[in-house]
Design a protein around this motif. Structure first.
Motif, PDB file in Angstrom:
ATOM      1  N   LYS A  54       0.814  -1.214   0.000  1.00 23.68           N
ATOM      2  CA  LYS A  54       0.000   0.000   0.000  1.00 23.68           C
ATOM      3  C   LYS A  54       0.849   1.267   0.000  1.00 23.68           C
ATOM      4  O   LYS A  54       0.314   2.369  -0.003  1.00 23.68           O
ATOM      5  N   GLY A  55       2.167   1.123   0.049  1.00 26.44           N
ATOM      6  CA  GLY A  55       3.025   2.292   0.035  1.00 26.44           C
ATOM      7  C   GLY A  55       3.129   2.953   1.394  1.00 26.44           C
ATOM      8  O   GLY A  55       2.686   2.407   2.405  1.00 26.44           O
ATOM      9  N   LYS A  56       3.688   4.157   1.419  1.00 27.91           N
ATOM     10  CA  LYS A  56       3.919   4.870   2.677  1.00 27.91           C
ATOM     11  C   LYS A  56       2.915   5.988   2.927  1.00 27.91           C
ATOM     12  O   LYS A  56       3.079   6.754   3.861  1.00 27.91           O
ATOM     13  N   ARG A  57       1.900   6.086   2.081  1.00 25.51           N
ATOM     14  CA  ARG A  57       0.934   7.163   2.272  1.00 25.51           C
ATOM     15  C   ARG A  57       0.078   6.911   3.510  1.00 25.51           C
ATOM     16  O   ARG A  57      -0.090   5.785   3.959  1.00 25.51           O
ATOM     17  N   LYS A  58      -0.514   7.968   4.122  1.00 24.39           N
ATOM     18  CA  LYS A  58      -1.382   7.839   5.282  1.00 24.39           C
ATOM     19  C   LYS A  58      -2.734   7.283   4.838  1.00 24.39           C
ATOM     20  O   LYS A  58      -3.230   7.627   3.788  1.00 24.39           O
ATOM     21  N   MET A  59      -3.383   6.495   5.724  1.00 23.00           N
ATOM     22  CA  MET A  59      -4.700   5.916   5.427  1.00 23.00           C
ATOM     23  C   MET A  59      -5.815   6.785   5.991  1.00 23.00           C
ATOM     24  O   MET A  59      -5.610   7.740   6.682  1.00 23.00           O
ATOM     25  N   ASP A  60      -7.139   6.344   5.638  1.00 26.32           N
ATOM     26  CA  ASP A  60      -8.349   6.948   6.189  1.00 26.32           C
ATOM     27  C   ASP A  60      -8.526   8.416   5.800  1.00 26.32           C
ATOM     28  O   ASP A  60      -9.176   9.176   6.502  1.00 26.32           O
ATOM     29  N   GLY A  61      -7.979   8.858   4.682  1.00 24.94           N
ATOM     30  CA  GLY A  61      -8.151  10.231   4.224  1.00 24.94           C
ATOM     31  C   GLY A  61      -7.915  10.319   2.724  1.00 24.94           C
ATOM     32  O   GLY A  61      -7.367   9.410   2.115  1.00 24.94           O
ATOM     33  N   VAL A  62      -8.321  11.436   2.113  1.00 26.59           N
ATOM     34  CA  VAL A  62      -8.146  11.654   0.677  1.00 26.59           C
ATOM     35  C   VAL A  62      -7.504  13.018   0.495  1.00 26.59           C
ATOM     36  O   VAL A  62      -8.036  14.025   0.960  1.00 26.59           O
ATOM     37  N   TRP A  63      -6.376  13.071  -0.199  1.00 25.05           N
ATOM     38  CA  TRP A  63      -5.668  14.330  -0.416  1.00 25.05           C
ATOM     39  C   TRP A  63      -6.117  14.930  -1.742  1.00 25.05           C
ATOM     40  O   TRP A  63      -6.016  14.301  -2.799  1.00 25.05           O
ATOM     41  N   LEU A  64      -6.635  16.160  -1.689  1.00 26.65           N
ATOM     42  CA  LEU A  64      -7.200  16.831  -2.856  1.00 26.65           C
ATOM     43  C   LEU A  64      -6.360  18.024  -3.268  1.00 26.65           C
ATOM     44  O   LEU A  64      -5.756  18.701  -2.429  1.00 26.65           O
TER      45      LEU A  64
END
Length: 252
Positions: A54-64
């Motif tokens: 899943k990579g190193k990005r943060k979960m439970d959110g969407v970056w716009l």
């Protein structure tokens, strides 16, 4: 000795606290570096047929991608997304499909603390120190981890990857429409803010179109319409909400 006392240097207690904080910070940094190196090693040595990276990005959110009121590009901001549900539909699981039961979603551009207050501080049962009861008939319990899928199907596919930028207000408004649609609350929301006006306009257009298509072609006296409504119409006897009144005016 006298000069040290008169200069009022840092007390031993304060010095001890500063050293303690420094050592703790150093320890956290060392731990972070070690865990990140372990993470890279695990990702590279995993069984790729069984585990997805899943990579190193943060979960439970969407970056716009964001913009200001003058349409000037701004840095990305995170939209918080929350999903609450009772469990999984047992019958659909037998069919190889996954469907959540009693799902309720929430999304917005607020800061984390404000967003958590907005969702009333609800926590998963395993973080509240309680024992979960046996599932009701027709419901299955499984592990967590559905949030990323909900983010994608409800928010991400509509609001990302289309060269779009959003204002905070615009992102909040569309998110509200999307998650209320998912919660099956969209019609109620539209009625609340429009008092049935949108439906009235749409029904007027439908009536005009149908009237033009079924206009009588013969001339002379008499009733040109062959079909007369003689059936019982429950809507005329039901509680008259704004939308029902609009429907009645348009068709009854």
């Amino acid at each position: 000795m006298k000069s040290i006392v008169e200069e009022k240097l840092v007390s031993f207690k304060e010095l001890e606290q500063k050293i303690f904080n420094y050592v703790c910070e150093l320890g956290r940094e060392i731990t972070r570096l070690m865990l990140e190196s372990y993470d890279v090693e695990l990702a590279s040595s995993r069984d790729t047929r069984q585990y997805r990276d899943k990579g190193k990005r943060k979960m439970d959110g969407v970056w716009l991608n964001m913009q200001d009121e003058h349409h000037k590009k701004m840095k990305k901001q995170e939209m918080k997304v929350f999903t609450m549900y009772e469990g999984w539909d047992a019958e659909k699981e037998k069919q190889g499909r996954s469907s959540l039961v009693e799902k309720t979603m929430l999304a917005g551009m607020e800061k984390s603390t404000e967003f958590h207050e907005k969702r009333e501080g609800l926590l998963p049962y395993n973080k509240r120190g309680i024992t979960i009861p046996e599932p009701k008939e027709g419901i299955l319990y499984k592990g967590m981890g559905i949030q990323e899928t909900q983010n994608c199907t409800v928010i991400t596919l509509r609001m990302k990857h289309r060269r779009m930028r959003w204002s905070v207000r615009g992102a909040n408004n569309l998110a509200k429409a999307l998650y209320r649609k998912e919660n099956k609350e969209l019609i109620e929301t539209i009625e609340r803010y429009t008092d049935g006006l949108i439906f009235t306009i749409q029904m007027q257009k439908i009536v005009e179109t149908l009237s033009a298509a079924k206009a009588p072609k013969k001339e002379g006296k008499g009733n040109p319409y062959a079909d007369v409504v003689n059936a019982h119409m429950p809507i005329t006897e039901a509680m008259q909400t704004a939308s029902r009144k609009a429907f009645k005016r348009a068709f009854c």
